[in-house]
Design an enzyme around this catalytic site. Structure first.
Site, PDB file in Angstrom:
ATOM      1  N   GLY A 199      30.019  66.387  15.110  1.00  0.00           N
ATOM      2  CA  GLY A 199      30.041  66.033  13.689  1.00  0.00           C
ATOM      3  C   GLY A 199      30.759  67.004  12.764  1.00  0.00           C
ATOM      4  O   GLY A 199      31.354  66.594  11.781  1.00  0.00           O
ATOM      5  N   GLU A 237      27.493  73.212  10.114  1.00  0.00           N
ATOM      6  CA  GLU A 237      26.942  71.880  10.428  1.00  0.00           C
ATOM      7  C   GLU A 237      27.522  70.844   9.473  1.00  0.00           C
ATOM      8  O   GLU A 237      27.855  71.159   8.326  1.00  0.00           O
ATOM      9  CB  GLU A 237      25.410  71.899  10.241  1.00  0.00           C
ATOM     10  CG  GLU A 237      24.619  72.079  11.522  1.00  0.00           C
ATOM     11  CD  GLU A 237      24.608  70.827  12.419  1.00  0.00           C
ATOM     12  OE1 GLU A 237      25.469  69.939  12.251  1.00  0.00           O
ATOM     13  OE2 GLU A 237      23.731  70.774  13.283  1.00  0.00           O
ATOM     14  N   ASP A 238      27.596  69.602   9.937  1.00  0.00           N
ATOM     15  CA  ASP A 238      28.022  68.516   9.055  1.00  0.00           C
ATOM     16  C   ASP A 238      26.884  68.094   8.121  1.00  0.00           C
ATOM     17  O   ASP A 238      27.074  67.897   6.938  1.00  0.00           O
ATOM     18  CB  ASP A 238      28.525  67.301   9.869  1.00  0.00           C
ATOM     19  CG  ASP A 238      27.554  66.866  10.966  1.00  0.00           C
ATOM     20  OD1 ASP A 238      26.592  67.607  11.250  1.00  0.00           O
ATOM     21  OD2 ASP A 238      27.753  65.780  11.537  1.00  0.00           O
ATOM     22  N   ASP A 244      19.389  67.091   8.278  1.00  0.00           N
ATOM     23  CA  ASP A 244      18.535  65.954   7.927  1.00  0.00           C
ATOM     24  C   ASP A 244      17.075  66.437   8.045  1.00  0.00           C
ATOM     25  O   ASP A 244      16.543  67.043   7.121  1.00  0.00           O
ATOM     26  CB  ASP A 244      18.890  64.825   8.907  1.00  0.00           C
ATOM     27  CG  ASP A 244      18.196  63.512   8.616  1.00  0.00           C
ATOM     28  OD1 ASP A 244      17.676  63.338   7.515  1.00  0.00           O
ATOM     29  OD2 ASP A 244      18.178  62.640   9.499  1.00  0.00           O
ATOM     30  N   PHE A 273      21.693  56.841   4.965  1.00  0.00           N
ATOM     31  CA  PHE A 273      22.625  57.099   6.060  1.00  0.00           C
ATOM     32  C   PHE A 273      24.064  57.172   5.546  1.00  0.00           C
ATOM     33  O   PHE A 273      24.510  56.330   4.778  1.00  0.00           O
ATOM     34  CB  PHE A 273      22.505  55.986   7.116  1.00  0.00           C
ATOM     35  CG  PHE A 273      23.183  56.344   8.392  1.00  0.00           C
ATOM     36  CD1 PHE A 273      22.560  57.159   9.319  1.00  0.00           C
ATOM     37  CD2 PHE A 273      24.478  55.896   8.656  1.00  0.00           C
ATOM     38  CE1 PHE A 273      23.204  57.515  10.499  1.00  0.00           C
ATOM     39  CE2 PHE A 273      25.119  56.241   9.830  1.00  0.00           C
ATOM     40  CZ  PHE A 273      24.487  57.056  10.752  1.00  0.00           C
ATOM     41  N   VAL A 274      24.787  58.209   5.979  1.00  0.00           N
ATOM     42  CA  VAL A 274      26.187  58.381   5.569  1.00  0.00           C
ATOM     43  C   VAL A 274      27.095  58.472   6.798  1.00  0.00           C
ATOM     44  O   VAL A 274      26.661  58.840   7.882  1.00  0.00           O
ATOM     45  CB  VAL A 274      26.374  59.637   4.679  1.00  0.00           C
ATOM     46  CG1 VAL A 274      25.839  59.421   3.285  1.00  0.00           C
ATOM     47  CG2 VAL A 274      25.748  60.874   5.313  1.00  0.00           C
ATOM     48  N   ASP A 308      29.269  60.070  12.230  1.00  0.00           N
ATOM     49  CA  ASP A 308      29.488  58.776  12.880  1.00  0.00           C
ATOM     50  C   ASP A 308      28.355  57.780  12.656  1.00  0.00           C
ATOM     51  O   ASP A 308      27.217  58.161  12.357  1.00  0.00           O
ATOM     52  CB  ASP A 308      29.634  58.968  14.388  1.00  0.00           C
ATOM     53  CG  ASP A 308      28.286  59.263  15.061  1.00  0.00           C
ATOM     54  OD1 ASP A 308      27.636  60.241  14.658  1.00  0.00           O
ATOM     55  OD2 ASP A 308      27.893  58.506  15.956  1.00  0.00           O
ATOM     56  N   ARG A 356      34.080  58.597  12.407  1.00  0.00           N
ATOM     57  CA  ARG A 356      34.285  60.050  12.256  1.00  0.00           C
ATOM     58  C   ARG A 356      35.642  60.373  11.632  1.00  0.00           C
ATOM     59  O   ARG A 356      35.824  61.416  11.030  1.00  0.00           O
ATOM     60  CB  ARG A 356      34.224  60.733  13.624  1.00  0.00           C
ATOM     61  CG  ARG A 356      32.856  60.710  14.293  1.00  0.00           C
ATOM     62  CD  ARG A 356      32.845  61.691  15.457  1.00  0.00           C
ATOM     63  NE  ARG A 356      31.747  61.472  16.383  1.00  0.00           N
ATOM     64  CZ  ARG A 356      30.516  61.949  16.232  1.00  0.00           C
ATOM     65  NH1 ARG A 356      30.216  62.674  15.175  1.00  0.00           N
ATOM     66  NH2 ARG A 356      29.578  61.717  17.133  1.00  0.00           N
TER      67      ARG A 356
HETATM   68  P1  IMP Z   1      18.407  66.819  12.088  1.00  0.00           P
HETATM   69  O1  IMP Z   1      18.128  67.492  13.402  1.00  0.00           O
HETATM   70  O2  IMP Z   1      17.384  65.754  11.760  1.00  0.00           O
HETATM   71  O3  IMP Z   1      18.615  67.764  10.937  1.00  0.00           O
HETATM   72  O4  IMP Z   1      19.706  65.941  12.266  1.00  0.00           O
HETATM   73  C1  IMP Z   1      20.924  66.466  12.422  1.00  0.00           C
HETATM   74  C2  IMP Z   1      21.851  65.484  13.130  1.00  0.00           C
HETATM   75  O5  IMP Z   1      21.491  64.100  12.935  1.00  0.00           O
HETATM   76  C3  IMP Z   1      23.233  65.635  12.545  1.00  0.00           C
HETATM   77  O6  IMP Z   1      23.957  66.664  13.171  1.00  0.00           O
HETATM   78  C4  IMP Z   1      23.815  64.248  12.735  1.00  0.00           C
HETATM   79  O7  IMP Z   1      24.397  64.152  14.018  1.00  0.00           O
HETATM   80  C5  IMP Z   1      22.639  63.300  12.675  1.00  0.00           C
HETATM   81  N1  IMP Z   1      22.493  62.677  11.336  1.00  0.00           N
HETATM   82  C6  IMP Z   1      21.485  62.868  10.461  1.00  0.00           C
HETATM   83  N2  IMP Z   1      21.669  62.136   9.350  1.00  0.00           N
HETATM   84  C7  IMP Z   1      22.840  61.452   9.525  1.00  0.00           C
HETATM   85  C8  IMP Z   1      23.582  60.520   8.700  1.00  0.00           C
HETATM   86  O8  IMP Z   1      23.214  60.155   7.555  1.00  0.00           O
HETATM   87  N3  IMP Z   1      24.756  60.063   9.225  1.00  0.00           N
HETATM   88  C9  IMP Z   1      25.208  60.425  10.462  1.00  0.00           C
HETATM   89  N4  IMP Z   1      24.548  61.290  11.244  1.00  0.00           N
HETATM   90  C10 IMP Z   1      23.377  61.798  10.793  1.00  0.00           C
END
Ligand code: IMP
Length: 178
Positions: free
Chosen positions: A46, A100-101, A104, A153-154, A160, A166
């Protein structure tokens, strides 16, 4: 608007807005880490686009490396385990900035930070383009944030939807049902 698979997305952040913020983050990081031994570690897939644009705005000597996170389900419980793979750079005694992208729930960065700390870096900070504060339930809040966004969701600019989208220059948000 763009259609990806079965979903419709509408514009959320333009490429100009993203590049402006990326430039400003690059300047801030360059100032904060001046005269310091720094390694940037981008989390694939990402963060590839954000990392490329961010690094163009880093004006101090810096290393960049890439890692992936593998996810699998543990044998003894149903909790998802995330493991860092591909770290082939020595980070001991260096300052690390994880790129990081999106942050969440914060689960991914928390797990990555635990793995990285074992390598004895001087410090580890997290720089993320996007942060969803309402979804966050982790331990380590991101230190550098491009945009705090609502819990929706984005896609685009590295992010992606089912591995698609992407390549989009801008960031799009899932269109609300009418
Ligand atoms: P976390 O572990 O919940 O913080 O999630 C991180 C990962 O979830 C990111 O690196 C993304 O791959 C994926 N992710 C979380 N939210 C989104 C979104 O809105 N769009 C796309 N990927 C997401």
């Amino acid at each position: 608007m763009v259609t990806i698979g079965d979903k419709i997305f509408e514009i959320f952040l333009t490429d100009d807005e993203i590049l402006q913020e990326t430039t400003s983050l690059g300047k801030q990081l360059s100032a904060d880490y001046e005269e310091k031994d720094i390694v940037f570690i981008a989390v694939l897939n990402g963060a590839f686009m954000f990392a490329a644009d961010l690094m163009k705005n880093i004006s101090i000597p810096a290393e960049i490396s890439f890692v992936k996170v593998s996810s699998y389900t543990g044998l003894t419980n149903s909790e998802e385990v995330k493991e860092l793979i591909g770290l082939n750079t020595k980070i001991e005694g260096k300052h690390v900035v994880l790129i990081e992208d999106i942050v969440d729930t914060g689960n991914t960065i928390d797990k990555l930070l635990i793995s990285l700390e074992k390598e004895n870096p001087l410090s580890v900070k997290v720089c993320t383009l996007l942060y969803k504060p309402e979804a966050f339930k982790g331990i380590h809040k991101p230190d550098y944030v491009g945009f705090s966004i609502p819990n929706a969701f984005v896609v685009g600019y590295g992010l992606d939807y089912n591995e698609l989208g992407r390549n989009l220059k801008a960031i799009y948000q899932l269109k609300k049902e009418e």
